[in-house]
Design an enzyme around this catalytic site. Structure first.
Site, short mmCIF file in Angstrom:
data_model
loop_
_atom_site.label_atom_id
_atom_site.label_comp_id
_atom_site.label_asym_id
_atom_site.label_seq_id
_atom_site.Cartn_x
_atom_site.Cartn_y
_atom_site.Cartn_z
N LYS A 149 14.26 31.04 101.40
CA LYS A 149 14.01 30.59 102.85
C LYS A 149 12.65 29.86 101.81
CE LYS A 149 10.83 34.61 102.32
NZ LYS A 149 10.55 36.02 103.04
N GLU A 194 9.66 25.91 94.32
CA GLU A 194 11.33 26.11 93.78
C GLU A 194 12.45 25.73 94.83
OE1 GLU A 194 11.89 29.80 91.00
OE2 GLU A 194 11.69 30.12 93.74
N ASN A 234 16.92 28.01 88.69
CA ASN A 234 18.82 28.04 88.91
C ASN A 234 19.33 26.53 87.36
OD1 ASN A 234 18.84 28.99 92.14
ND2 ASN A 234 19.59 30.17 90.33
N HIS A 267 19.18 33.38 84.74
CA HIS A 267 18.82 31.88 84.39
C HIS A 267 19.82 31.46 82.98
CE1 HIS A 267 15.54 31.80 87.55
NE2 HIS A 267 16.72 32.08 88.09
N GLU A 292 7.48 28.83 85.95
CA GLU A 292 7.07 30.71 86.11
C GLU A 292 7.94 30.83 85.13
OE1 GLU A 292 8.98 32.19 90.40
OE2 GLU A 292 7.93 30.37 90.86
N ASP A 303 2.64 51.62 91.11
CA ASP A 303 1.73 51.56 92.46
C ASP A 303 3.17 52.36 93.91
OD1 ASP A 303 3.70 50.05 92.75
OD2 ASP A 303 2.61 48.44 93.57
N ASN A 307 10.28 47.87 91.93
CA ASN A 307 9.89 47.33 91.66
C ASN A 307 10.83 46.29 91.44
OD1 ASN A 307 7.04 47.36 90.30
ND2 ASN A 307 7.58 48.98 88.60
N ASP A 388 12.40 39.64 106.37
CA ASP A 388 12.30 39.91 105.08
C ASP A 388 10.78 40.84 105.55
OD1 ASP A 388 12.02 40.54 102.18
OD2 ASP A 388 12.18 38.43 101.91
N SER A 396 2.72 45.79 94.75
CA SER A 396 3.04 45.38 93.74
C SER A 396 4.49 45.45 93.55
CB SER A 396 2.55 44.77 92.86
OG SER A 396 3.07 44.01 91.81
N ASP A 399 4.03 44.89 88.33
CA ASP A 399 2.90 45.54 88.01
C ASP A 399 3.99 45.91 87.00
OD1 ASP A 399 4.56 48.63 88.00
OD2 ASP A 399 4.40 47.85 90.57
#
Length: 822
Positions: A149, A194, A234, A267, A292, A303, A307, A388, A396, A399
């Site tokens: 998006k 991205e 990608n 990737h 990244e 938390d 994840n 979303d 998070s 974490d």
């Protein structure tokens, strides 16, 4: 071409590098050191690394984290400013994302750090004060932008591309002026995040290039010495980067750096990363970098918000540990450096996004996430991103990939940014233990392997004999998931997870066998194919068409005992319109029943359940039927028809319900540290549920293998005299073996050219029918993927490819289910 960014101000020799002009020669390699330093992790030095090579981090959530009470600490546990810890650890650059207007109409923040221009400038000021340069990452959106998006900012809605380009230029110039006037040392600016498919709501290379150029023009005007970066992801998709670089060049986009995301989970191989970046560098005279990357240190949730990386979603290139993090980052640095002088750096994504509180304090955590924006999204983001954030907002999901412990203490893996320049050694220690997972059908014997692979931080791997807890084995009974503790001959704790599944009466339920003759597919827009969007394995029913379309997939199941059954399947997708339907159905002599899939987004798994009454004829026709509008898309996988008495209490491998990641996001429980496993045979027969239906089952000696590895296959419950053993997805026979008393054991060797990824070892009758199969993970050829360390200093490894194709970029994108976007 602009000068390469300078490294941390803590290295005096780098100060002059920041002042290099466009015509300056490439930076020289760092001078040689005496040797590796003593440390808590083992890191092979990256030879020839330029002094100004970027070793950066993205800490965009820091202000929200601190407002939520998070305290960062140095390696000794002393509370210390985050940016001081980063600088002391070899970090020389900070990346900060910027959203246009991340607030609702009442001024409440969307979360994810709620990083508008003012907050980004504040982060930049703190980085600059500690000698760190800054990369400004404009998303050109009011919230997360990624290949799934690229929402247009609220203020730009309804604008033409021409008008949007003007608005983007002016907004970029005004934002960068604030950075400049605040004295922030901006060395690079990303014009989009991205941007594989779109930017600021504009798709197509002509419009995208116009917006990139508008952003670049603003950078040149305000910060003429800053580098301009275009960011895609990608790299594993064949031809993607070559096509993008050519498109940018053909349209005259003015930029300096071709940036890529690279996450080992999704990737592809590092050798491919080097190759595609080098092509962009060589063909178009660009600098290249990884914007990244990350790796997990634990599978525990810190938390209470699920994840991205869990026991069911991780891959196996590196150990899940601090050592694994250090090795993973080191290898990405080496892959970029292998490009040559054009390879300028690597950024780790959100290493400081630690928990604001433990899972036991979930209600308090939720209040902090909402109040301060320290979760991936607050509920207030729903107005902007209803599909979303509006459904899956929370904490998070990252974490367990932080380079800080849950209490904010810097981990040894953070110092990899320093160790890549010197190398590091540490006392030999266990880095990881093979996670044994055995899946059997209810009523079949459980056979656990006699050894497990133990990986050490020096890169060595030992096959250690293991004794499994006989009491835990004996307790296995009925469908469910059972942890079995063990201990190796060297005293290393191990755990096996035994998944006992009900008998599934659907043939080729996950489409992994290339022979799909048992399925009948009619209509248009759908095909059974390899896809990165399978719920499990490598294949699924995939659908999409530009125009309205429909299809029906059916299989007639015969030989069933009369009684009550349940039919399930797992699907995901989107792009639907009012009136669209994707139905899971069953027809028997008693009538027809069906239930709809919910197509709410990418990897938003939907698992409808259909009750099925089988009559005396023992026949049920199962089906997936679609009536969809143009541009609708998705996949269906893992079709299961099981008798109700055998429904698993905890199937373990169920791909999940909408809004969750596939599988259980928790962690398999380990052995009780106060109990020594009792000697046992490692074999037991689960208790049989009344009315249970048994069938052939298979196990393998090792489920994580490499091409050319031997593997011992054991099958039981066979009713034929001889079987063929082979490997699929594209089936290849490996051996034939005689069956004795319904069982067979044979050792076969995997083909040396077997591609990395998910495959199945299959036991077949001689007429080709699949009697039983076991899913395996095949790693890249060589030892690095298994060991998590690289003592020889090799720059590259062949990473596990779990997916392919243009859409697998999204493998972590649905933040509400524990995923995120950069």
């Amino acid at each position: 071409m602009h000068a390469l960014p300078r490294a941390t101000g803590r290295l005096a020799a780098l100060a002059a590098v920041a002042a290099l002009l466009t015509t300056a020669p490439p930076a020289a390699a760092a001078p040689p050191d005496d040797g590796p330093v003593d440390a808590g992790v083992v890191v092979a030095k990256v030879d020839g690394l330029a002094e100004d090579f970027i070793t950066g981090v993205d800490v965009s959530s820091v202000l929200s984290q601190e407002a939520s009470g998070v305290v960062y600490r140095d390696a000794d546990g002393v509370p210390t400013d985050l940016f001081e810890v980063l600088a002391d650890s070899g970090v020389n650059y900070v990346r900060v994302r910027v959203w246009n207007d991340p607030y609702d109409a009442q001024g409440r923040g969307y979360g994810g750090g709620t990083v508008d221009v003012a907050r980004a400038v504040e982060i930049g000021e703190r980085a600059t004060a500690h000698g760190l340069r800054v990369l400004v990452d404009f998303h050109y959106s009011d919230f997360w932008a990624d290949p799934a998006k690229q929402h247009v900012p609220k203020a730009w809605e309804g604008l033409s591309v021409d008008d949007k380009a003007v608005a983007l230029h002016d907004w970029t110039a005004a934002a960068l002026t604030e950075f400049r006037d605040a004295g922030v040392d901006v060395g690079m600016v990303q014009v989009g995040n991205e941007t594989n498919n779109a930017v600021a709501g504009v798709s197509g290379w002509d419009g995208m290039a116009q917006l990139f150029s508008a952003g670049s023009s603003a950078v040149r005007a305000v910060l003429p010495d800053a580098l301009v970066a275009v960011h895609l992801t990608n790299p594993e998709t064949a031809g993607r980067y070559a096509t993008a670089a050519a498109a940018l060049d053909a349209r005259g986009v003015d930029y300096d750096v071709f940036a890529s995301s690279y996450y080992p989970y999704w990737h592809g191989s590092l050798s491919n990363l080097t190759s595609v970046l080098k092509q962009a560098a060589d063909d178009y005279d660009k600098q290249v970098m990884v914007a990244e990357t990350s790796w997990a240190r634990t599978l525990d949730d810190g938390d209470g918000h699920p994840n991205v990386i869990t026991a069911d979603t991780t891959t196996h290139q590196y150990p899940i540990s601090v050592q694994g993090q250090a090795t993973a980052v080191r290898d990405v640095v080496a892959a970029v450096a292998a490009v040559g002088d054009a390879g300028i750096g690597v950024f780790y994504w959100e290493p400081a996004w630690t928990p604001v509180g433990p899972p036991s304090a979930l209600d308090a955590n939720k209040a902090l996430w909402e109040a301060h924006g320290s979760g991936w999204a607050s509920s207030y983001a729903g107005e902007y991103d209803p599909d979303d954030a509006g459904q899956y907002y929370g904490g998070s999901a990252w974490d367990n990939q932080a380079l800080f412990a849950d209490d904010g203490t810097a981990l040894e893996s953070l110092r990899v940014f320093s160790y890549v320049r010197t190398g590091a050694t540490a006392p030999r220690a266990v880095s990881s233990v093979e996670q044994v997972r055995v899946t059997v059908t209810d009523g079949a014997p459980v056979v656990l392997p006699p050894t497990v692979q133990v990986t050490y931080n020096d890169g060595t791997v030992e096959a250690q004999a293991v004794t499994w807890d006989a009491t835990a084995l004996a307790a296995i009974g009925g469908a469910g998931t059972y942890p079995v503790p063990g201990v190796t001959a060297a005293g290393v704790a191990a755990t096996a997870t035994v998944v006992v599944e009900a008998v599934n009466h659907v043939q080729n339920p996950g489409f992994e066998d290339a022979d799909t003759s048992m399925w009948t597919l009619t209509g248009s827009g759908a095909q059974i194919t390899a896809t990165g969007d399978a719920a499990a394995g490598a294949r699924a029913l995939s659908f999409w068409d530009a125009a309205a379309f429909g299809f029906t997939l059916t299989q007639q199941v015969t030989g069933l005992e009369p009684g009550a059954y349940t039919l399930t399947a797992t699907g995901q997708g989107g792009g639907t319109s009012a009136g669209d339907q994707l139905l899971l159905g069953a027809a028997t002599a008693a009538g027809s029943t069906s239930a709809p899939f919910a197509l709410t987004g990418w990897k938003a798994w939907s698992t409808p359940s259909v009750p099925v009454a089988v009559g005396a004829d023992g026949v049920a026709a199962v089906s997936v039927t679609a009536t969809l509008s143009g541009e609708a898309w998705g996949t269906v996988d893992e079709v299961r028809l099981v008798r109700d008495a055998q429904q698993p209490a905890d199937p373990g491998t169920d791909p999940g319900t909408p809004g969750t990641d596939p599988g259980d996001p928790g962690t398999d429980p380990g052995p009780d540290p106060g109990t020594t496993p009792s000697p046992g045979t490692g074999t037991t027969t689960p208790g049989t549920t009344p009315g249970a239906i048994t069938g052939p089952t298979a196990t393998v000696s090792d489920r994580t293998l490499r091409p050319g590895d031997p593997v011992t296959v054991t099958a039981s419950g066979l009713t034929v005299g001889e079987v063929e053993i082979g490997v699929a997805s594209t089936y290849r026979a490996l051996a034939r073996a005689a069956v004795t008393d319904g069982s067979v054991t044979a050792t076969v060797t995997l083909p040396t050219d077997l591609t990395p990824g998910v495959h199945h070892v299959q036991v077949r009758s001689l007429d080709g029918a699949v009697l039983a199969q076991v899913r395996i993970v095949v790693l890249g050829d060589g030892s690095l993927a298994a060991t998590g360390a690289d003592p020889a200093g090799a720059a590259l490894l062949s990473a596990l490819l779990l997916a392919a194709g243009a859409t697998l970029v999204l493998a972590r994108r649905h933040r509400g289910r524990g995923t995120r976007a950069a």
